[in-house]
Design a protein around this motif. Structure first.
Motif, mmCIF file in Angstrom:
data_model
loop_
_atom_site.group_PDB
_atom_site.id
_atom_site.type_symbol
_atom_site.label_atom_id
_atom_site.label_comp_id
_atom_site.label_asym_id
_atom_site.label_seq_id
_atom_site.Cartn_x
_atom_site.Cartn_y
_atom_site.Cartn_z
ATOM 1 N N LYS A 127 5.178 -5.004 -21.839
ATOM 2 C CA LYS A 127 6.473 -5.322 -21.753
ATOM 3 C C LYS A 127 7.474 -4.049 -21.759
ATOM 4 O O LYS A 127 8.451 -3.906 -20.765
ATOM 5 C CB LYS A 127 7.166 -6.091 -22.823
ATOM 6 C CG LYS A 127 8.458 -6.790 -22.769
ATOM 7 C CD LYS A 127 8.750 -7.516 -21.335
ATOM 8 C CE LYS A 127 7.840 -8.820 -21.155
ATOM 9 N NZ LYS A 127 8.343 -9.714 -22.272
ATOM 10 N N VAL A 128 7.199 -3.109 -22.447
ATOM 11 C CA VAL A 128 8.008 -1.715 -22.466
ATOM 12 C C VAL A 128 7.530 -1.000 -21.002
ATOM 13 O O VAL A 128 8.519 -0.587 -20.456
ATOM 14 C CB VAL A 128 7.772 -1.110 -23.679
ATOM 15 C CG1 VAL A 128 7.974 0.529 -23.367
ATOM 16 C CG2 VAL A 128 8.163 -1.447 -24.811
ATOM 17 N N ALA A 129 6.362 -1.040 -20.725
ATOM 18 C CA ALA A 129 5.963 -0.278 -19.500
ATOM 19 C C ALA A 129 6.666 -1.106 -18.207
ATOM 20 O O ALA A 129 7.031 -0.360 -17.147
ATOM 21 C CB ALA A 129 4.485 -0.272 -19.266
ATOM 22 N N TRP A 130 6.442 -2.252 -18.322
ATOM 23 C CA TRP A 130 7.273 -3.300 -17.135
ATOM 24 C C TRP A 130 8.921 -2.795 -17.128
ATOM 25 O O TRP A 130 9.121 -2.556 -16.165
ATOM 26 C CB TRP A 130 6.975 -4.550 -17.189
ATOM 27 C CG TRP A 130 7.551 -5.471 -16.299
ATOM 28 C CD1 TRP A 130 7.253 -5.591 -14.675
ATOM 29 C CD2 TRP A 130 8.606 -6.510 -16.318
ATOM 30 N NE1 TRP A 130 8.265 -6.392 -14.237
ATOM 31 C CE2 TRP A 130 9.167 -7.009 -15.145
ATOM 32 C CE3 TRP A 130 9.245 -6.798 -17.535
ATOM 33 C CZ2 TRP A 130 9.895 -7.991 -14.980
ATOM 34 C CZ3 TRP A 130 10.224 -7.972 -17.448
ATOM 35 C CH2 TRP A 130 10.549 -8.370 -15.954
ATOM 36 N N LEU A 131 9.399 -2.903 -18.385
ATOM 37 C CA LEU A 131 11.011 -2.601 -18.173
ATOM 38 C C LEU A 131 11.321 -1.295 -17.444
ATOM 39 O O LEU A 131 12.137 -1.107 -16.814
ATOM 40 C CB LEU A 131 11.386 -2.643 -19.812
ATOM 41 C CG LEU A 131 11.372 -3.978 -20.435
ATOM 42 C CD1 LEU A 131 11.915 -3.719 -21.970
ATOM 43 C CD2 LEU A 131 12.632 -4.752 -19.696
ATOM 44 N N ALA A 132 10.364 -0.113 -17.829
ATOM 45 C CA ALA A 132 10.617 1.217 -17.367
ATOM 46 C C ALA A 132 10.226 1.187 -15.776
ATOM 47 O O ALA A 132 10.989 1.848 -15.127
ATOM 48 C CB ALA A 132 9.588 1.998 -18.006
ATOM 49 N N ALA A 133 8.988 0.625 -15.375
ATOM 50 C CA ALA A 133 8.501 0.735 -14.379
ATOM 51 C C ALA A 133 9.419 -0.250 -13.237
ATOM 52 O O ALA A 133 9.434 0.205 -12.077
ATOM 53 C CB ALA A 133 7.067 0.257 -13.934
ATOM 54 N N ALA A 134 9.909 -1.663 -13.542
ATOM 55 C CA ALA A 134 10.314 -2.577 -12.550
ATOM 56 C C ALA A 134 11.733 -2.671 -12.765
ATOM 57 O O ALA A 134 12.408 -2.925 -11.857
ATOM 58 C CB ALA A 134 9.656 -3.805 -12.645
ATOM 59 N N LEU A 135 12.568 -2.406 -14.000
ATOM 60 C CA LEU A 135 13.797 -2.643 -14.225
ATOM 61 C C LEU A 135 14.565 -1.300 -14.287
ATOM 62 O O LEU A 135 15.971 -1.446 -14.223
ATOM 63 C CB LEU A 135 14.119 -3.516 -15.332
ATOM 64 C CG LEU A 135 13.330 -4.911 -15.381
ATOM 65 C CD1 LEU A 135 13.705 -5.847 -16.497
ATOM 66 C CD2 LEU A 135 13.828 -5.598 -13.919
ATOM 67 N N GLY A 136 14.172 -0.280 -14.376
ATOM 68 C CA GLY A 136 14.561 1.101 -14.192
ATOM 69 C C GLY A 136 15.843 1.183 -15.148
ATOM 70 O O GLY A 136 15.939 0.911 -16.492
ATOM 71 N N ALA A 137 17.104 1.743 -14.489
ATOM 72 C CA ALA A 137 18.123 1.850 -15.098
ATOM 73 C C ALA A 137 18.705 0.734 -15.735
ATOM 74 O O ALA A 137 19.523 0.860 -16.875
ATOM 75 C CB ALA A 137 19.403 2.497 -14.195
ATOM 76 N N ASP A 138 18.551 -0.563 -15.373
ATOM 77 C CA ASP A 138 19.114 -1.656 -16.032
ATOM 78 C C ASP A 138 18.489 -1.706 -17.687
ATOM 79 O O ASP A 138 19.054 -2.380 -18.448
ATOM 80 C CB ASP A 138 18.663 -2.877 -15.424
ATOM 81 C CG ASP A 138 19.496 -3.055 -14.074
ATOM 82 O OD1 ASP A 138 20.648 -2.493 -13.978
ATOM 83 O OD2 ASP A 138 18.964 -3.758 -13.113
ATOM 84 N N ALA A 139 17.112 -1.280 -17.865
ATOM 85 C CA ALA A 139 16.655 -1.239 -19.234
ATOM 86 C C ALA A 139 16.675 -0.132 -19.985
ATOM 87 O O ALA A 139 16.218 -0.117 -21.190
ATOM 88 C CB ALA A 139 15.138 -1.717 -18.820
ATOM 89 N N ALA A 140 17.374 0.821 -19.347
ATOM 90 C CA ALA A 140 17.524 2.182 -19.913
ATOM 91 C C ALA A 140 18.070 2.301 -21.381
ATOM 92 O O ALA A 140 17.358 2.836 -22.443
ATOM 93 C CB ALA A 140 18.072 3.295 -19.301
ATOM 94 N N GLY A 141 18.951 1.406 -21.454
ATOM 95 C CA GLY A 141 19.512 1.476 -23.280
ATOM 96 C C GLY A 141 18.515 0.786 -24.007
ATOM 97 O O GLY A 141 18.448 1.083 -25.221
ATOM 98 N N VAL A 142 17.872 -0.346 -23.746
ATOM 99 C CA VAL A 142 16.794 -0.816 -24.400
ATOM 100 C C VAL A 142 15.920 -0.039 -24.801
ATOM 101 O O VAL A 142 15.382 0.010 -25.899
ATOM 102 C CB VAL A 142 16.416 -2.470 -23.876
ATOM 103 C CG1 VAL A 142 15.439 -2.987 -24.496
ATOM 104 C CG2 VAL A 142 17.646 -3.299 -23.799
ATOM 105 N N LEU A 143 15.162 0.695 -23.739
ATOM 106 C CA LEU A 143 14.289 1.459 -24.059
ATOM 107 C C LEU A 143 14.511 2.690 -24.900
ATOM 108 O O LEU A 143 13.647 3.215 -25.467
ATOM 109 C CB LEU A 143 13.676 2.010 -22.647
ATOM 110 C CG LEU A 143 13.025 0.990 -21.704
ATOM 111 C CD1 LEU A 143 12.746 1.284 -20.373
ATOM 112 C CD2 LEU A 143 11.577 0.498 -22.179
#
Length: 372
Positions: free
Chosen positions: A89-105
């Protein structure tokens, strides 16, 4: 060459001392549901391995991830399976959602959080991206209700992630969303669910959500699968490769014991290990393509074929390892039988081989690949 030498060297480089800790515990210790091995993994920074470097993580790619999960699986099957639910899930957030997920990551890295993934596994005929959660509009966000079972990492999760469809009258109306919820949010509770003695240390139980509020800042739009198929293909690719590697590690660890104990003939040992190494090479080849930026149906289809081949290779290898280990270990302890049973878990993760046969046949015949 020693089995798993490269994989364990990578684990040592990324989490110094942790492979030794798992070896000292032994499989019986690592699989004890009352152990603290997941918490030790979290404290060691294991949850940050796939968070991009610029956001405070180690920035591992898919190839390193496949090797690392194989190393962990050989020592601690439940830990490998449970952490796959976080890693993919973390890898996917980084790879596919990019800036949208930066705060969560960034928050995951700063707080050393583990993410439990709420999907639709266990629900026959249900969409892979629809876990059956009810969503309603609320001031400043959404409320969610429902039950997720099974769900790994229930005791150690810092965040719960799930996909849901945006309710009518909200933006983006009818599109899929990623909801990220603090594990201590009001309205979340855990209930016992896992009854099998195998893989009990995955902390797999039921999570019940009762009108849990999700603020807008923790809602990530994913989009429509028909309009952004690459995002959904990426999700499945990461999961298939990492979960297959985890169970491959379980089987390899059992065959490794044949070398350690000198059981069987040279031909027996080579025959047990060779199919596992072949599958590992195929997984690594696919993972390198993911790291190179490829994300399409053909790569996903090949990953499923490799996974299904892995299931048969794992069954053959662990059957052989149990037989060659001899009757006395079977009579005096259950470790070999438990590891064999644990290795079979790959067959139960979505999409199952049975459900994927027709879509794969269509794809191999020149059509598209459509999984539900």
């Amino acid at each position: 060459m020693r089995p798993l030498s490269a994989e364990r060297a990578l684990l040592e480089a990324r989490l110094p001392g942790f492979d030794g800790r798992l070896a000292a515990l032994g499989i019986d210790g690592a699989e004890d549901p009352d152990n603290e091995v997941i918490e030790e993994f979290r404290r060691a920074g294991g949850g940050n391995l796939f968070v991009p470097r610029e956001l405070g993580g180690a920035g591992l790619g898919c190839h390193d991830g496949v090797r690392l999960q194989r190393a962990v699986g050989s020592r601690a099957p439940a830990l490998a399976v449970a952490t796959t639910m976080h890693h993919y899930k973390v890898a996917w957030l980084a790879a596919a959602l990019g800036a949208d997920a930066a705060g969560v990551l960034r928050g995951i890295a700063e707080k050393n959080l583990l993410v439990a993934s709420c999907g639709a596994e266990g629900q026959v005929g249900r969409s892979l991206f629809a876990p059956g959660i009810r969503v309603a509009a609320a001031d400043g966000g959404l409320t969610v209700s429902g039950t997720k079972r099974p769900c790994s990492l229930t005791r150690s999760m810092g965040l719960l992630s799930l996909t849901a469809t945006a309710p009518d009258g909200t933006a983006p109306d009818g599109r899929l969303l990623m909801l990220v919820i603090p594990a201590d949010a009001p309205g979340i509770r855990r209930e016992p669910f896992w009854r099998n003695r195998v893989l009990r240390a995955t902390q797999t139980d039921a999570v019940v959500l009762d009108e849990v509020f999700v603020p807008q800042s923790m809602i990530i739009p994913i989009g429509d699968p028909a309009l952004s198929p690459g995002r959904f293909t990426s999700n499945l690719l990461w999961f298939q490769l990492l979960i297959t590697a985890s169970y491959l590690g379980v089987a390899t660890g059992q065959v490794e014991e044949l070398y350690t104990a000198g059981r069987g003939t040279p031909g027996d040992r080579v025959a047990a290990l060779a199919p596992l190494e072949t599958v590992a090479a195929a997984l690594e080849a696919l993972a390198r393509e993911v790291d190179g930026g490829r994300c399409d149906d053909d790569l996903l289809g090949r990953s499923l074929l490799v996974r299904h081949t892995a299931q048969r290779a794992i069954a053959e290898a662990t059957d052989r390892a149990l037989e060659l280990a001899g009757g006395m270990p079977f009579v005096t302890g259950s470790q070999g039988v438990d590891a064999l049973a644990a290795s079979r878990g790959l067959a139960f993760h979505p999409p199952s081989e049975i459900s994927a046969r027709e879509p794969l046949d269509t794809w191999l015949g020149g059509g598209g690949l459509t999984l539900t």
